[in-house]
Design a protein around this motif. Structure first.
Motif, PDB file in Angstrom:
ATOM      1  N   LEU A  74      95.335  16.390  63.190  1.00 22.07           N
ATOM      2  CA  LEU A  74      94.759  17.629  63.703  1.00 22.07           C
ATOM      3  C   LEU A  74      94.842  18.783  62.717  1.00 22.07           C
ATOM      4  O   LEU A  74      94.352  19.875  62.989  1.00 22.07           O
ATOM      5  N   GLY A  75      95.480  18.551  61.565  1.00 20.34           N
ATOM      6  CA  GLY A  75      95.514  19.571  60.530  1.00 20.34           C
ATOM      7  C   GLY A  75      96.228  20.834  60.943  1.00 20.34           C
ATOM      8  O   GLY A  75      97.222  20.812  61.672  1.00 20.34           O
ATOM      9  N   VAL A  76      95.704  21.960  60.496  1.00 18.31           N
ATOM     10  CA  VAL A  76      96.373  23.246  60.690  1.00 18.31           C
ATOM     11  C   VAL A  76      96.311  23.742  62.134  1.00 18.31           C
ATOM     12  O   VAL A  76      97.311  24.188  62.680  1.00 18.31           O
ATOM     13  N   ALA A  77      95.157  23.648  62.758  1.00 18.16           N
ATOM     14  CA  ALA A  77      95.014  24.269  64.075  1.00 18.16           C
ATOM     15  C   ALA A  77      94.207  23.435  65.065  1.00 18.16           C
ATOM     16  O   ALA A  77      93.670  23.957  66.033  1.00 18.16           O
ATOM     17  N   GLY A  78      94.123  22.134  64.833  1.00 15.66           N
ATOM     18  CA  GLY A  78      93.321  21.290  65.708  1.00 15.66           C
ATOM     19  C   GLY A  78      93.882  21.181  67.119  1.00 15.66           C
ATOM     20  O   GLY A  78      95.081  21.315  67.337  1.00 15.66           O
ATOM     21  N   GLN A  79      93.002  20.927  68.062  1.00 17.00           N
ATOM     22  CA  GLN A  79      93.376  20.798  69.465  1.00 17.00           C
ATOM     23  C   GLN A  79      92.613  19.632  70.088  1.00 17.00           C
ATOM     24  O   GLN A  79      91.552  19.245  69.601  1.00 17.00           O
ATOM     25  N   ILE A  80      93.158  19.111  71.174  1.00 20.92           N
ATOM     26  CA  ILE A  80      92.529  18.030  71.923  1.00 20.92           C
ATOM     27  C   ILE A  80      92.267  18.487  73.345  1.00 20.92           C
ATOM     28  O   ILE A  80      93.104  19.161  73.957  1.00 20.92           O
ATOM     29  N   GLN A  81      91.131  18.112  73.878  1.00 19.99           N
ATOM     30  CA  GLN A  81      90.816  18.373  75.285  1.00 19.99           C
ATOM     31  C   GLN A  81      90.213  17.112  75.879  1.00 19.99           C
ATOM     32  O   GLN A  81      89.387  16.447  75.238  1.00 19.99           O
TER      33      GLN A  81
END
Length: 275
Positions: A74-81
């Motif tokens: 997700l790297g620096v600021a990735g998110q999952i929904q």
């Protein structure tokens, strides 16, 4: 950047919802996140099922029913929904999703990824890509003796070691501060000067902080969906992170902020020591 507890939270919640469900479609808006052409990536994933999800360091590894691996960084600021098709609350929306994987009426959305990737790999390729990571401190094979041996060979400052992924996998800037506080050691403490008692205290403190953070859902800011009431629960339990100028819960002195190895660091100068 999401760390071990946040990824464990995503792993737990996703495992409850996507295991053994068939991928029916994929949508890719940022091809640079992939390691192959979109057409090939889509063809490989459609019809596949996720057998189980593994966390390795700060990454999630989806084990597919054809033996392939989907590696998510997700790297620096990735998110999952993960929610029903068309749902646009809870943070990420269909319009800003970089990658979407559909499971019938449900869709897994990945968004905000910078300096990360979503790679489709063989088992061997995944192992090779992750081979530079250090040991997992929550692994059942880890124990105090192995922890002592690991740190006996290491030099430098405590925090710099804790966040070095090739030395230990999964810990980042925030949790390193919480671990140092739990162990009553300054983040700048020199590893080569730690006593045996301090190393043992550090070992148990690391387990305590990581287990507690996982139990409370970590520090993640975006829930997986509207039914997710776990993510971010550890925020009310932190003792030094972002608490500059507030009273230390252990001794009453003020929490201070400085830099250790060019990293923002929070600590109590009164009750955290060099050894």
């Amino acid at each position: 950047m999401l760390e071990l507890p946040e990824l464990e939270t995503y792993k737990k919640l996703l495992s409850e919802q996507i295991i053994n469900k068939r991928m029916t479609d994929v949508t890719v808006k940022e091809e640079k996140l992939l390691n192959c052409e979109v057409s090939e990536w889509s063809k490989e994933l459609q019809g596949r099922e996720v057998l189980y999800i593994e966390r390795r360091g700060k990454q999630l590894l989806f084990h597919l029913d054809n033996g392939k691996r989907l590696l998510l960084n997700l790297g620096v600021a990735g998110q999952i929904q993960y929610d029903t098709e068309g749902t646009e609350d809870g943070g990420g929306t269909a319009s800003d999703a970089q990658v979407m994987i559909h499971f019938g009426q449900q869709v897994l959305r990945l968004h905000g990824i910078r300096q990360g990737y979503v790679h489709l790999l063989s088992a061997k390729e995944a192992d090779q890509l992750l081979s530079d990571l250090g040991p997992e401190l929550l692994d059942r094979k880890m124990n105090l003796e192995k922890f002592r041996m690991l740190f006996a060979r290491k030099r430098g400052m405590l925090k710099s070691a804790l966040v070095q992924q090739s030395f230990i996998a999964g810990i980042g800037n925030g949790y390193a501060d919480e671990i140092a506080f739990e162990a009553a050691l300054l983040p700048s403490a020199k590893l080569q000067e730690l006593t045996e008692e301090s190393v043992e205290r550090l070992y148990h403190s690391t387990l305590t902080v990581l287990h507690d953070a996982i139990a409370y859902g970590g520090l993640g800011e975006q829930p997986l969906n509207t039914q997710d009431h776990l993510t971010g629960g550890y925020k009310s339990h932190v003792r030094v992170i972002e608490r500059e100028g507030q009273a230390c819960e252990r001794c009453g002195s003020l929490i201070q902020k400085s830099e250790v190895g060019s990293r923002k660091t929070f600590y109590c100068a009164n009750c955290q020591k060099e050894q």
